[in-house]
Enzyme design. Structure first.
Site, short mmCIF file in Angstrom:
data_model
loop_
_atom_site.label_atom_id
_atom_site.label_comp_id
_atom_site.label_asym_id
_atom_site.label_seq_id
_atom_site.Cartn_x
_atom_site.Cartn_y
_atom_site.Cartn_z
N ARG A 101 -53.86 63.57 88.53
CA ARG A 101 -53.86 62.44 89.47
C ARG A 101 -55.31 62.11 89.76
O ARG A 101 -56.03 62.94 90.33
CB ARG A 101 -53.12 62.82 90.76
CG ARG A 101 -53.30 61.82 91.87
CD ARG A 101 -52.33 62.00 93.00
NE ARG A 101 -51.00 61.53 92.63
CZ ARG A 101 -50.04 61.22 93.50
NH1 ARG A 101 -50.26 61.30 94.79
NH2 ARG A 101 -48.86 60.81 93.07
N HIS A 128 -48.53 54.57 87.13
CA HIS A 128 -47.78 55.70 87.69
C HIS A 128 -46.49 55.85 86.86
O HIS A 128 -45.39 55.57 87.33
CB HIS A 128 -47.46 55.42 89.17
CG HIS A 128 -47.11 56.63 89.96
ND1 HIS A 128 -47.10 57.91 89.44
CD2 HIS A 128 -46.74 56.77 91.28
CE1 HIS A 128 -46.75 58.77 90.39
NE2 HIS A 128 -46.53 58.11 91.50
N GLN A 131 -43.32 57.84 88.00
CA GLN A 131 -42.59 57.12 89.04
C GLN A 131 -41.67 56.06 88.41
O GLN A 131 -40.50 55.96 88.76
CB GLN A 131 -43.59 56.44 89.98
CG GLN A 131 -42.96 55.69 91.13
CD GLN A 131 -42.31 56.61 92.14
OE1 GLN A 131 -42.93 57.51 92.64
NE2 GLN A 131 -41.04 56.40 92.43
N ASP A 224 -44.09 48.97 97.80
CA ASP A 224 -45.09 50.05 97.81
C ASP A 224 -46.06 49.73 98.96
O ASP A 224 -46.01 48.63 99.54
CB ASP A 224 -45.83 50.11 96.45
CG ASP A 224 -46.78 51.30 96.35
OD1 ASP A 224 -46.72 52.21 97.20
OD2 ASP A 224 -47.59 51.33 95.39
N CYS A 264 -41.55 53.88 96.38
CA CYS A 264 -42.02 55.13 95.76
C CYS A 264 -42.38 56.18 96.81
O CYS A 264 -42.38 57.37 96.50
CB CYS A 264 -43.21 54.83 94.86
SG CYS A 264 -44.55 53.95 95.70
N ARG A 292 -37.42 62.33 91.06
CA ARG A 292 -38.72 62.68 90.46
C ARG A 292 -38.62 64.04 89.77
O ARG A 292 -39.13 64.25 88.69
CB ARG A 292 -39.83 62.72 91.52
CG ARG A 292 -40.17 61.39 92.16
CD ARG A 292 -40.85 60.42 91.21
NE ARG A 292 -42.06 60.96 90.63
CZ ARG A 292 -43.27 60.91 91.19
NH1 ARG A 292 -43.43 60.30 92.34
NH2 ARG A 292 -44.34 61.42 90.58
N1 CP Z 1 -44.45 58.57 95.01
C1 CP Z 1 -45.42 59.49 94.89
O1 CP Z 1 -46.06 59.65 93.85
O2 CP Z 1 -45.59 60.25 96.01
P1 CP Z 1 -46.79 61.27 96.26
O3 CP Z 1 -48.04 60.46 96.38
O4 CP Z 1 -46.44 61.98 97.54
O5 CP Z 1 -46.87 62.20 95.09
N1 NVA Z 2 -49.86 52.66 95.18
C1 NVA Z 2 -49.82 53.94 95.85
C2 NVA Z 2 -48.74 54.79 95.27
C3 NVA Z 2 -48.55 56.12 95.93
C4 NVA Z 2 -47.49 56.94 95.28
C5 NVA Z 2 -51.18 54.61 95.74
O1 NVA Z 2 -51.81 54.52 94.68
O2 NVA Z 2 -51.63 55.21 96.73
#
Ligand code: CP
Ligand code: NVA
Length: 309
Positions: A101, A128, A131, A224, A264, A292
């Site tokens: 990440r 993502h 997701q 989102d 999400c 997930r």
């Molecule tokens: N939806 C998602 O990726 O959640 P987190 O940021 O908590 O991992």
């Molecule tokens: N768009 C959001 C998604 C979190 C799962 C972010 O990047 O923070």
């Protein structure tokens, strides 16, 4: 040859269908037993916080017989403590896979380029994919065949929106996207890729600045956050620019009668979504969050079965 999951470009339409079928099987049988990751260690290189992605990967990897090492920004500060190339070349000597990440998508590209182990994108500024695969599975679980359904995405044309664009186009789902005018439209090159995939599946892609147009006759309504991780300094401007983009009961009047609401997560009640929508009867956000785990186990089985053969 190793396979990675950086974006849904990496999987063909058939492979996406394979993962959706595998997810159903994994979920249905609570299949923990394939032991496919037995003796393997996966590193979670996370530069940003996470609830769902981290926990579902850690649990899923354990259920498949593997081990995990969580490597937060305190340990591995990509490109700051050392170059991403050196991180990748080192980790590839210890680990059997990486879930990453990152802030910059290029960091995940570099982790992939300089390692010989599978790399899975657990969210970057651009995509993502885990997701979106979960979301396709969740939609199919609730509404049946994906082809021909319409997903309305209302909000920021961000990482989640981009992965949904590629995923929907590849399975033949239409997408109606409403973003505020200005810099919030989805990335033009991602839209272009989705339009290419859509030619083969007849999926329609509509880009608009009007949330009502996006929601009209949609089967899935998706939200989102307005301020993604790493954009905190833009909060004030964004909260202003996204006025009128809240998903609430009034907006949903023209959606299909049996619509499902998805997010999400994490969510902000009263901003991108009204509390009575996310906590209401049409919301499937916690089934989506649960999925997930099942989808990522299917992704791991898919990637590691090929390595074994
Ligand atoms: N939806 C998602 O990726 O959640 P987190 O940021 O908590 O991992
Ligand atoms: N768009 C959001 C998604 C979190 C799962 C972010 O990047 O923070």
């Amino acid at each position: 040859m190793k396979r990675d999951l950086l974006s849904l470009e990496d999987f063909s339409s058939e492979e996406i269908q394979t993962i959706l079928r595998m997810t159903k099987k994994v979920k249905g049988t609570r299949n923990h037993s394939s032991g496919i990751l037995s003796g393997k260690t996966i590193g979670l290189v996370f530069q940003k916080p996470s609830n769902r992605t981290r926990v579902s990967f850690e649990v899923g990897i354990a259920q498949l017989g593997g081990n995990c090492i969580y490597l937060g920004p305190e340990e591995i500060n990509l490109g700051v403590r050392e170059t991403t190339e050196d991180v990748a070349k080192t980790l590839t000597r210890y680990l059997d896979g990486i879930v990453a990440r990152t802030h910059k998508h290029e960091d995940i590209v570099d982790l992939t380029k300089y390692s010989t182990i599978p790399v899975i994108n657990g969210l970057s500024d651009l995509y993502h994919p885990c997701q979106a695969l979960t979301d396709l599975f969740s939609i199919e679980e609730k509404l049946g065949e994906l082809k021909g359904l319409t997903l309305a995405y209302v909000g920021d044309g961000n990482n989640v929106c981009h992965s949904l664009l590629l995923g929907c186009a590849k399975v033949g789902m239409n997408m109606q996207i409403a973003t505020p005018k200005g810099e919030y439209s989805p990335n033009a090159s991602v839209v272009q890729k989705a339009l290419e995939y859509a030619k083969a599946t007849n999926a329609k892609i509509v880009l608009t600045n009007d949330p009502n147009e996006a929601v009209n006759k949609a089967d899935v309504i998706y939200a989102d956050v307005w301020v993604s991780m790493g954009q905190e300094e833009e909060s004030e401007k964004r909260l202003k620019d996204f006025q009128g983009f809240q998903i609430n009961k009034e907006l949903l009047k023209t959606a299909n009668k049996n619509y499902v609401f998805m997010h999400c997560l994490p969510a902000h009640r009263g901003l991108e979504v009204a509390a009575d929508v996310i906590d209401g009867d049409h919301s499937i956000v916690f089934d989506q969050a649960e999925n997930r785990l099942h989808t990522q186990k299917a992704i791991l089985i898919f990637l590691y079965e090929r390595r074994r053969n």
